[in-house]
Motif scaffolding. Structure first.
Motif, PDB file in Angstrom:
ATOM      1  N   THR A  55      46.844 -17.582  86.963  1.00  0.00           N
ATOM      2  CA  THR A  55      47.032 -16.290  86.290  1.00  0.00           C
ATOM      3  C   THR A  55      47.865 -15.343  87.146  1.00  0.00           C
ATOM      4  OG1 THR A  55      44.907 -16.552  85.157  1.00  0.00           O
ATOM      5  CG2 THR A  55      45.843 -14.333  85.244  1.00  0.00           C
ATOM      6  N   ALA A  56      47.577 -15.326  88.447  1.00  0.00           N
ATOM      7  CA  ALA A  56      48.345 -14.464  89.350  1.00  0.00           C
ATOM      8  C   ALA A  56      49.810 -14.892  89.412  1.00  0.00           C
ATOM      9  CB  ALA A  56      47.720 -14.496  90.746  1.00  0.00           C
ATOM     10  N   ILE A  57      50.053 -16.202  89.432  1.00  0.00           N
ATOM     11  CA  ILE A  57      51.440 -16.685  89.452  1.00  0.00           C
ATOM     12  C   ILE A  57      52.163 -16.284  88.172  1.00  0.00           C
ATOM     13  CG2 ILE A  57      52.877 -18.764  89.418  1.00  0.00           C
ATOM     14  CD1 ILE A  57      50.838 -20.071  91.257  1.00  0.00           C
ATOM     15  N   GLY A  58      51.479 -16.426  87.030  1.00  0.00           N
ATOM     16  CA  GLY A  58      52.104 -16.052  85.764  1.00  0.00           C
ATOM     17  C   GLY A  58      52.413 -14.573  85.674  1.00  0.00           C
ATOM     18  N   GLN A  59      51.537 -13.741  86.215  1.00  0.00           N
ATOM     19  CA  GLN A  59      51.754 -12.298  86.145  1.00  0.00           C
ATOM     20  C   GLN A  59      52.805 -11.818  87.138  1.00  0.00           C
ATOM     21  OE1 GLN A  59      47.842 -10.688  86.756  1.00  0.00           O
ATOM     22  NE2 GLN A  59      47.164 -11.096  84.646  1.00  0.00           N
ATOM     23  N   GLN A  60      52.843 -12.428  88.312  1.00  0.00           N
ATOM     24  CA  GLN A  60      53.751 -11.952  89.355  1.00  0.00           C
ATOM     25  C   GLN A  60      55.116 -12.633  89.319  1.00  0.00           C
ATOM     26  OE1 GLN A  60      51.680 -12.450  93.062  1.00  0.00           O
ATOM     27  NE2 GLN A  60      49.936 -11.186  92.444  1.00  0.00           N
ATOM     28  N   GLN A  61      55.136 -13.938  89.020  1.00  0.00           N
ATOM     29  CA  GLN A  61      56.385 -14.693  89.089  1.00  0.00           C
ATOM     30  C   GLN A  61      56.998 -14.978  87.719  1.00  0.00           C
ATOM     31  OE1 GLN A  61      57.681 -15.245  92.044  1.00  0.00           O
ATOM     32  NE2 GLN A  61      55.889 -14.485  93.158  1.00  0.00           N
ATOM     33  N   GLY A  62      56.229 -14.825  86.678  1.00  0.00           N
ATOM     34  CA  GLY A  62      56.766 -15.076  85.354  1.00  0.00           C
ATOM     35  C   GLY A  62      56.306 -16.402  84.778  1.00  0.00           C
ATOM     36  N   PHE A  63      56.514 -16.541  83.467  1.00  0.00           N
ATOM     37  CA  PHE A  63      56.047 -17.732  82.758  1.00  0.00           C
ATOM     38  C   PHE A  63      56.816 -18.981  83.178  1.00  0.00           C
ATOM     39  CE2 PHE A  63      56.055 -20.573  79.036  1.00  0.00           C
ATOM     40  CZ  PHE A  63      54.689 -20.750  78.880  1.00  0.00           C
ATOM     41  N   ASP A  64      58.107 -18.841  83.448  1.00  0.00           N
ATOM     42  CA  ASP A  64      58.915 -20.008  83.838  1.00  0.00           C
ATOM     43  C   ASP A  64      58.414 -20.606  85.150  1.00  0.00           C
ATOM     44  OD1 ASP A  64      60.420 -19.555  81.599  1.00  0.00           O
ATOM     45  OD2 ASP A  64      61.990 -18.430  82.656  1.00  0.00           O
ATOM     46  N   THR A  65      58.118 -19.752  86.101  1.00  0.00           N
ATOM     47  CA  THR A  65      57.594 -20.240  87.382  1.00  0.00           C
ATOM     48  C   THR A  65      56.243 -20.908  87.201  1.00  0.00           C
ATOM     49  OG1 THR A  65      58.733 -18.428  88.519  1.00  0.00           O
ATOM     50  CG2 THR A  65      57.005 -19.575  89.739  1.00  0.00           C
ATOM     51  N   LEU A  66      55.426 -20.359  86.316  1.00  0.00           N
ATOM     52  CA  LEU A  66      54.117 -20.959  86.048  1.00  0.00           C
ATOM     53  C   LEU A  66      54.267 -22.371  85.481  1.00  0.00           C
ATOM     54  CD1 LEU A  66      51.040 -20.773  85.832  1.00  0.00           C
ATOM     55  CD2 LEU A  66      51.339 -19.664  83.612  1.00  0.00           C
ATOM     56  N   ILE A  67      55.211 -22.562  84.578  1.00  0.00           N
ATOM     57  CA  ILE A  67      55.438 -23.892  84.003  1.00  0.00           C
ATOM     58  C   ILE A  67      55.889 -24.871  85.081  1.00  0.00           C
ATOM     59  CG2 ILE A  67      56.837 -25.218  82.381  1.00  0.00           C
ATOM     60  CD1 ILE A  67      54.674 -23.530  81.085  1.00  0.00           C
ATOM     61  N   ILE A  68      56.770 -24.413  85.962  1.00  0.00           N
ATOM     62  CA  ILE A  68      57.249 -25.285  87.046  1.00  0.00           C
ATOM     63  C   ILE A  68      56.096 -25.675  87.966  1.00  0.00           C
ATOM     64  CG2 ILE A  68      58.738 -25.389  89.079  1.00  0.00           C
ATOM     65  CD1 ILE A  68      60.704 -23.591  87.599  1.00  0.00           C
ATOM     66  N   VAL A  69      55.239 -24.709  88.280  1.00  0.00           N
ATOM     67  CA  VAL A  69      54.090 -24.993  89.144  1.00  0.00           C
ATOM     68  C   VAL A  69      53.161 -26.003  88.483  1.00  0.00           C
ATOM     69  CG1 VAL A  69      52.008 -23.984  90.154  1.00  0.00           C
ATOM     70  CG2 VAL A  69      54.189 -22.791  90.356  1.00  0.00           C
ATOM     71  N   LEU A  70      52.937 -25.861  87.187  1.00  0.00           N
ATOM     72  CA  LEU A  70      52.068 -26.806  86.478  1.00  0.00           C
ATOM     73  C   LEU A  70      52.667 -28.207  86.468  1.00  0.00           C
ATOM     74  CD1 LEU A  70      50.918 -24.640  83.420  1.00  0.00           C
ATOM     75  CD2 LEU A  70      49.550 -25.342  85.390  1.00  0.00           C
ATOM     76  N   ILE A  71      53.969 -28.303  86.248  1.00  0.00           N
ATOM     77  CA  ILE A  71      54.621 -29.617  86.229  1.00  0.00           C
ATOM     78  C   ILE A  71      54.538 -30.273  87.608  1.00  0.00           C
ATOM     79  CG2 ILE A  71      56.834 -30.805  85.957  1.00  0.00           C
ATOM     80  CD1 ILE A  71      57.543 -28.762  83.808  1.00  0.00           C
ATOM     81  N   VAL A  72      54.828 -29.489  88.643  1.00  0.00           N
ATOM     82  CA  VAL A  72      54.741 -30.032  90.006  1.00  0.00           C
ATOM     83  C   VAL A  72      53.313 -30.454  90.326  1.00  0.00           C
ATOM     84  CG1 VAL A  72      54.983 -29.467  92.453  1.00  0.00           C
ATOM     85  CG2 VAL A  72      56.736 -28.736  90.835  1.00  0.00           C
ATOM     86  N   GLY A  73      52.340 -29.660  89.890  1.00  0.00           N
ATOM     87  CA  GLY A  73      50.943 -30.008  90.128  1.00  0.00           C
ATOM     88  C   GLY A  73      50.552 -31.315  89.465  1.00  0.00           C
ATOM     89  N   VAL A  74      50.995 -31.503  88.219  1.00  0.00           N
ATOM     90  CA  VAL A  74      50.689 -32.750  87.514  1.00  0.00           C
ATOM     91  C   VAL A  74      51.339 -33.939  88.215  1.00  0.00           C
ATOM     92  CG1 VAL A  74      51.039 -34.014  85.361  1.00  0.00           C
ATOM     93  CG2 VAL A  74      50.317 -31.625  85.296  1.00  0.00           C
ATOM     94  N   LEU A  75      52.581 -33.774  88.658  1.00  0.00           N
ATOM     95  CA  LEU A  75      53.267 -34.864  89.355  1.00  0.00           C
ATOM     96  C   LEU A  75      52.582 -35.194  90.678  1.00  0.00           C
ATOM     97  CD1 LEU A  75      57.013 -33.900  88.738  1.00  0.00           C
ATOM     98  CD2 LEU A  75      55.676 -35.680  87.601  1.00  0.00           C
ATOM     99  N   VAL A  76      52.135 -34.169  91.389  1.00  0.00           N
ATOM    100  CA  VAL A  76      51.440 -34.411  92.657  1.00  0.00           C
ATOM    101  C   VAL A  76      50.131 -35.157  92.419  1.00  0.00           C
ATOM    102  CG1 VAL A  76      50.243 -33.282  94.567  1.00  0.00           C
ATOM    103  CG2 VAL A  76      52.499 -32.482  93.876  1.00  0.00           C
ATOM    104  N   VAL A  77      49.381 -34.730  91.407  1.00  0.00           N
ATOM    105  CA  VAL A  77      48.120 -35.414  91.093  1.00  0.00           C
ATOM    106  C   VAL A  77      48.376 -36.865  90.702  1.00  0.00           C
ATOM    107  CG1 VAL A  77      46.176 -35.483  89.486  1.00  0.00           C
ATOM    108  CG2 VAL A  77      46.902 -33.306  90.457  1.00  0.00           C
TER     109      VAL A  77
END
Length: 248
Positions: free
Chosen positions: A112-134
């Protein structure tokens, strides 16, 4: 001694587990004492914290300190007991699951903090990277190196037995997350030592405290990352060398 206990089967494993419990309680006492000492000095949340955060312990009598140490150590014992219960029920490694849950509980707030501070695009990138890491972690964790084994044929009367081909599965990552935990715990010691030597208001910190703060306290520091990497490699080699004997 430990090697002998390991070879004794269930009885030896029970003794090793008991030793592990004693060591856990000892570490709990050490950690609780350290936290209370840092809290008494007012440096638990850093020297820049508010007055309320620097005056957490108002009663520093010996019985009050002893009660706090006992309470925190008892909490460690309860967590250890809960982890063993989860393991005994066959759900999985209890302590690993509890560590994962404690980390995963921070995900909603962090995302939530990433989405509010960095924007929705950054949040999507973080989620994709997280899924790939897992996915990568699961792939490596489940990977096996299969050592082929061929049984010799033998004659029993007029019949032939054996001659089958099979394999010995050996995990690629036999150490799991243990080296990561050990490495992070060891790297925490310099920062903890620096906290014990924080200067009073208006005084300058010693040079070595400043050096530790600038090089060994954060994941964005090159020396910290290099030492973290080397410690993980070293602990992995050490753990596998102890737990896995290729001759057996």
């Amino acid at each position: 001694h430990f090697d002998t206990l390991y070879k004794e089967g269930a009885a030896g494993q029970s003794t090793l587990t008991q030793y592990t419990r004693y060591l856990t309680i000892a570490l709990g006492i050490l950690q609780s004492t350290t936290l209370i000492t840092v809290a008494r000095s007012g440096a638990l949340f850093g020297t820049s914290a508010s007055t309320e955060c620097t005056q957490l312990i108002t009663n520093d009598a010996w019985y009050a300190i002893m009660l706090m140490v006992i309470t925190m150590t008892a909490g460690t014992g309860v967590i250890m007991w809960m982890g063993e219960l989860v393991t005994e029920r066959g759900v999985g490694n209890g302590m690993s699951l509890m560590i994962f849950v404690s980390i995963a509980a921070l995900f909603p707030g962090s995302l939530t903090a990433i989405g509010q501070q960095q924007g929705f695009d950054t949040l999507i990138i973080v989620l994709i990277v997280g899924v790939l890491v897992v996915a990568g972690v699961v792939f490596v964790e489940q990977s096996q190196r299969r050592i082929p084994v061929q049984y010799a044929k033998r004659m029993v009367g007029r019949r032939t037995y054996g001659g089958n081909n099979t394999y010995i599965p050996i995990k690629v990552n036999m150490a799991g997350v243990i080296p990561v935990i050990f490495a992070s715990s060891l790297l925490y010691l310099p920062a903890l030592l620096a906290q014990f030597n924080q200067p009073a208001a208006g005084q300058e910190a010693p040079a070595w405290v400043v050096w530790i703060s600038q090089n060994l306290t954060g994941g964005d520091q090159p020396l910290y990352m290099a030492m973290y990497f080397l410690l993980i490699i070293g602990f992995t080699y050490f753990y596998v060398a102890i737990t896995f004997n290729p001759e057996e």
